[in-house]
Design a protein around this motif. Structure first.
Motif, mmCIF file in Angstrom:
data_model
loop_
_atom_site.group_PDB
_atom_site.id
_atom_site.type_symbol
_atom_site.label_atom_id
_atom_site.label_comp_id
_atom_site.label_asym_id
_atom_site.label_seq_id
_atom_site.Cartn_x
_atom_site.Cartn_y
_atom_site.Cartn_z
ATOM 1 N N ASP A 44 1.147 5.568 -1.520
ATOM 2 C CA ASP A 44 0.003 5.124 -2.334
ATOM 3 C C ASP A 44 0.166 3.999 -3.337
ATOM 4 O OD1 ASP A 44 -1.603 7.596 -1.797
ATOM 5 O OD2 ASP A 44 -0.262 8.517 -3.112
ATOM 6 N N ARG A 45 1.537 3.526 -3.520
ATOM 7 C CA ARG A 45 1.765 2.653 -4.473
ATOM 8 C C ARG A 45 2.333 1.399 -3.954
ATOM 9 N NH1 ARG A 45 2.794 4.396 -9.548
ATOM 10 N NH2 ARG A 45 2.597 2.421 -10.195
ATOM 11 N N ARG A 66 5.753 9.400 -2.385
ATOM 12 C CA ARG A 66 6.613 9.872 -1.651
ATOM 13 C C ARG A 66 7.333 8.950 -0.643
ATOM 14 N NH1 ARG A 66 4.594 14.439 1.714
ATOM 15 N NH2 ARG A 66 6.431 14.840 2.151
ATOM 16 N N TYR A 67 7.063 7.897 -1.140
ATOM 17 C CA TYR A 67 7.691 6.661 -0.216
ATOM 18 C C TYR A 67 9.264 6.612 0.210
ATOM 19 C CZ TYR A 67 9.392 2.121 1.646
ATOM 20 O OH TYR A 67 10.109 1.070 2.274
ATOM 21 N N GLU A 68 9.928 7.210 -0.808
ATOM 22 C CA GLU A 68 11.562 7.453 -0.601
ATOM 23 C C GLU A 68 11.725 8.489 0.319
ATOM 24 O OE1 GLU A 68 14.750 8.847 -3.761
ATOM 25 O OE2 GLU A 68 13.887 6.752 -4.117
ATOM 26 N N ASP A 101 7.063 -4.119 2.472
ATOM 27 C CA ASP A 101 7.162 -4.698 1.313
ATOM 28 C C ASP A 101 8.373 -3.856 0.544
ATOM 29 O OD1 ASP A 101 5.469 -6.655 1.992
ATOM 30 O OD2 ASP A 101 3.904 -5.764 0.913
ATOM 31 N N ARG A 102 8.146 -2.569 0.276
ATOM 32 C CA ARG A 102 8.976 -1.879 -0.474
ATOM 33 C C ARG A 102 10.386 -1.479 0.152
ATOM 34 N NH1 ARG A 102 5.454 2.943 -2.778
ATOM 35 N NH2 ARG A 102 7.557 3.532 -3.654
ATOM 36 N N LEU A 103 10.585 -1.951 1.011
ATOM 37 C CA LEU A 103 11.856 -1.987 1.604
ATOM 38 C C LEU A 103 12.903 -2.973 0.901
ATOM 39 C CD1 LEU A 103 12.151 -2.266 5.475
ATOM 40 C CD2 LEU A 103 13.376 -0.397 4.344
ATOM 41 N N PHE A 104 12.266 -3.878 0.239
ATOM 42 C CA PHE A 104 12.926 -4.673 -0.544
ATOM 43 C C PHE A 104 13.854 -3.863 -1.988
ATOM 44 C CE2 PHE A 104 12.975 -6.972 -4.726
ATOM 45 C CZ PHE A 104 13.895 -8.288 -4.350
#
Length: 220
Positions: A44-45, A66-68, A101-104
């Protein structure tokens, strides 16, 4: 092998979902352990500023979705990932772009789980399934090129891309190029398909498939 199918569309009955279901069936037909997830249930973020939004307690990501769980519990354990997506304005949906993107936040030197994520994200087989209204090949060229570079950077192998043309719900089944069967076959052969990426100094034979069978050799 563990195969993960990720649906990037928010529509659970859309055309890219048809391709995703075909991929699930293809992976299962090959005897693989297959899981199908919808990104809308996990992401969501968007990417924030890790300098300000890491938790002070453990330096972990503070973004409250819940990306993690998606990354650590589903993506890292998978041997192969198939991304099913509709084409949005000639690119991947924003929610899917956010996954990369959030892999960073997990691979940067300041990330507390850097070693685990870097080691776990590499070496995977990848397939891409795209639902697109236009038959113009340039419509999907940009997103295909993006996946080529993403998989190269992540030291993964892009096994194949299937593109189907459709707009109305479910009509991708009517595409005469049969992308539904293409998605099934891509998933079924995800770990056995030949993938090559030669360089000038690559040591290789002058034959792609080896010697031809005797019954395929033309008579003099």
């Amino acid at each position: 092998m563990k195969t993960l199918v990720i649906s990037a569309s928010p529509r659970e009955d859309g055309n890219s979902h048809v391709l995703a279901e075909a991929a699930v069936n293809g992976a299962a037909a090959a005897g693989h352990d297959v899981e199908h997830l919808f990104l809308g249930e996990y992401v969501d973020r968007m990417l924030g500023n890790c300098r300000t939004c890491r938790r002070a307690s453990d330096r972990g990501c503070s973004l409250d979705d819940r990306y993690e769980a998606l990354l650590l519990e589903h993506m890292l354990p998978a041997d192969g990932i198939l991304y099913a997506m509709p084409l949005y304005f000639y690119g991947m949906p924003g929610r899917l772009k956010t996954v990369f993107d959030r892999l960073f936040c997990y691979t940067a030197n300041s990330a507390p789980q850097q070693d685990r994520v870097v080691e776990g994200i590499m070496g995977k087989k990848v397939g891409v399934l795209i639902s697109c209204e236009e038959s113009y090949v340039g419509a999907t060229a940009g997103v295909v090129a993006q996946f080529q570079e993403l998989t190269r950077y992540l030291n993964q192998e892009l096994v194949g891309v299937v593109v189907g043309n459709a707009n109305s719900r479910g009509e991708i089944r009517l595409d005469p190029t049969d992308p539904v069967s293409g998605a099934f076959e891509l998933a079924r052969r995800l770990y056995t398909s030949r993938v090559t990426d030669y360089r000038l100094d690559t040591v290789r034979s002058n034959k792609v498939w080896g010697e031809a069978p005797a019954d395929c050799v033309s008579a003099p």
